[in-house]
Design a protein around this motif. Structure first.
Motif, short mmCIF file in Angstrom:
data_model
loop_
_atom_site.label_atom_id
_atom_site.label_comp_id
_atom_site.label_asym_id
_atom_site.label_seq_id
_atom_site.Cartn_x
_atom_site.Cartn_y
_atom_site.Cartn_z
N LEU A 175 -29.69 -11.34 -33.74
CA LEU A 175 -29.36 -11.32 -32.37
C LEU A 175 -28.22 -10.03 -32.12
O LEU A 175 -27.42 -10.20 -32.98
N THR A 176 -28.24 -9.35 -31.21
CA THR A 176 -27.29 -8.52 -31.08
C THR A 176 -26.71 -8.42 -29.26
O THR A 176 -27.62 -9.03 -28.40
N ALA A 177 -25.69 -8.15 -29.20
CA ALA A 177 -25.17 -8.50 -27.92
C ALA A 177 -23.75 -7.58 -27.81
O ALA A 177 -23.16 -7.16 -28.99
N ASP A 178 -23.26 -7.36 -26.60
CA ASP A 178 -22.04 -6.47 -26.58
C ASP A 178 -20.80 -7.10 -26.81
O ASP A 178 -19.92 -6.59 -27.02
N SER A 179 -20.89 -8.61 -26.55
CA SER A 179 -19.65 -9.08 -27.03
C SER A 179 -20.00 -10.53 -27.39
O SER A 179 -21.20 -11.08 -26.88
N MET A 180 -19.00 -11.28 -28.03
CA MET A 180 -19.35 -12.78 -28.14
C MET A 180 -18.03 -13.63 -28.02
O MET A 180 -16.78 -13.03 -28.64
N SER A 181 -18.19 -14.77 -27.92
CA SER A 181 -16.79 -15.64 -28.26
C SER A 181 -17.44 -17.02 -28.79
O SER A 181 -18.31 -17.45 -28.54
N GLU A 192 -22.59 -12.10 -24.59
CA GLU A 192 -22.94 -11.42 -23.39
C GLU A 192 -23.29 -10.08 -23.38
O GLU A 192 -22.72 -9.32 -24.22
N GLY A 193 -24.07 -9.54 -22.36
CA GLY A 193 -24.17 -8.01 -22.27
C GLY A 193 -25.39 -7.64 -23.27
O GLY A 193 -25.06 -7.58 -24.72
N ASN A 194 -26.59 -7.20 -22.73
CA ASN A 194 -27.42 -6.62 -23.52
C ASN A 194 -27.93 -7.55 -24.77
O ASN A 194 -28.00 -6.98 -25.68
N VAL A 195 -27.87 -8.75 -24.37
CA VAL A 195 -28.46 -9.88 -25.35
C VAL A 195 -29.88 -9.53 -25.75
O VAL A 195 -30.77 -9.51 -24.84
N GLU A 196 -30.14 -9.49 -27.19
CA GLU A 196 -31.40 -9.24 -27.74
C GLU A 196 -31.68 -10.24 -28.90
O GLU A 196 -30.84 -9.96 -29.83
N VAL A 197 -32.82 -10.74 -28.97
CA VAL A 197 -33.08 -11.57 -30.26
C VAL A 197 -34.29 -10.99 -30.67
O VAL A 197 -35.46 -10.84 -30.12
N ILE A 198 -34.58 -10.66 -32.13
CA ILE A 198 -35.73 -10.29 -32.72
C ILE A 198 -35.85 -11.38 -33.86
O ILE A 198 -35.05 -11.61 -34.56
#
Length: 205
Positions: A175-181, A192-198
């Motif tokens: 999983l990639t994203a612009d930010s995480m909490s 949050e932001g451009n969340v993509e799951v492979i």
């Protein structure tokens, strides 16, 4: 009678008569000022001794220093919340924080699990216990591994925030994203932001 008085003036009689008085007055002023300074220093020292945090802050404001290996344990209401280790630290006195190198932090969750954080450098704020880590930051939790460039930990809220891009890898996906909490109290994360799951190809649906 007039001539002796004139001779007395020529000889500086009045000036000579006033000089001891001026010296005495000057000495009295010096003594009073010295006593006042000593009293002020004594009161200030007593106040600092009664508040160790102010004493530490006062020392830090005077000079910076280098420290060897650092081991810090944080507890709240008798419960261990996190343990921090660092290879070295530098006191940043004006900001009241430690600049760390070779950072490793273990966070303890209420369910008994642990979250491990590692990074090249970081900051530990001595007044709030907030932590910032940057440079090859890696967070591991169970079978998950998260990589990012910068991570912030809010001690009061017990929340981890990654304001830069994150890559979360598990046994089944990336999983990639612009930010995480990540809320350590509720054991819940959000991206949050451009969340993509492979997903990996070997996953069975």
């Amino acid at each position: 009678m007039i001539q002796p008085f004139r001779n007395f003036l020529r000889a500086g009689g009045i000036s000579s008569w006033n000089r001891p008085e001026r010296i005495r007055s000057a000495l009295i002023l010096v003594i009073v000022a010295t006593i006042g300074l000593l009293i002020a220093l004594f009161i200030g020292y007593r106040l600092l001794r009664s508040d160790p945090q102010k004493l530490i802050s006062s020392i830090q404001q005077q000079a910076s220093m280098s420290i060897g290996k650092v081991h810090q344990v944080s507890t709240r209401d008798g419960v261990k919340e996190w343990v921090l280790d660092a290879e070295s630290a530098q006191v940043v006195d004006e900001a009241r924080k430690l600049m760390l190198e070779g950072v490793s932090v273990v966070y303890f969750l209420s369910n008994g699990d642990q979250v491990t954080l590692k990074g090249k450098n970081g900051f530990l704020k001595t007044d709030s216990s907030d932590i910032e880590v940057f440079g090859d930051v890696v967070v591991t939790y169970q079978t998950y591994r998260l990589e990012t460039a910068r991570l912030l930990y809010d001690h009061g809220q017990r929340q981890i925030t990654c304001p830069t891009q994150v890559v979360l890898t598990s046994e089944t996906s990336v999983l990639t994203a612009d930010s995480m909490s990540f809320d350590l109290n509720q054991n819940r994360s959000s991206f949050e932001g451009n969340v993509e799951v492979i997903f990996h190809e070997h996953i069975r649906m």
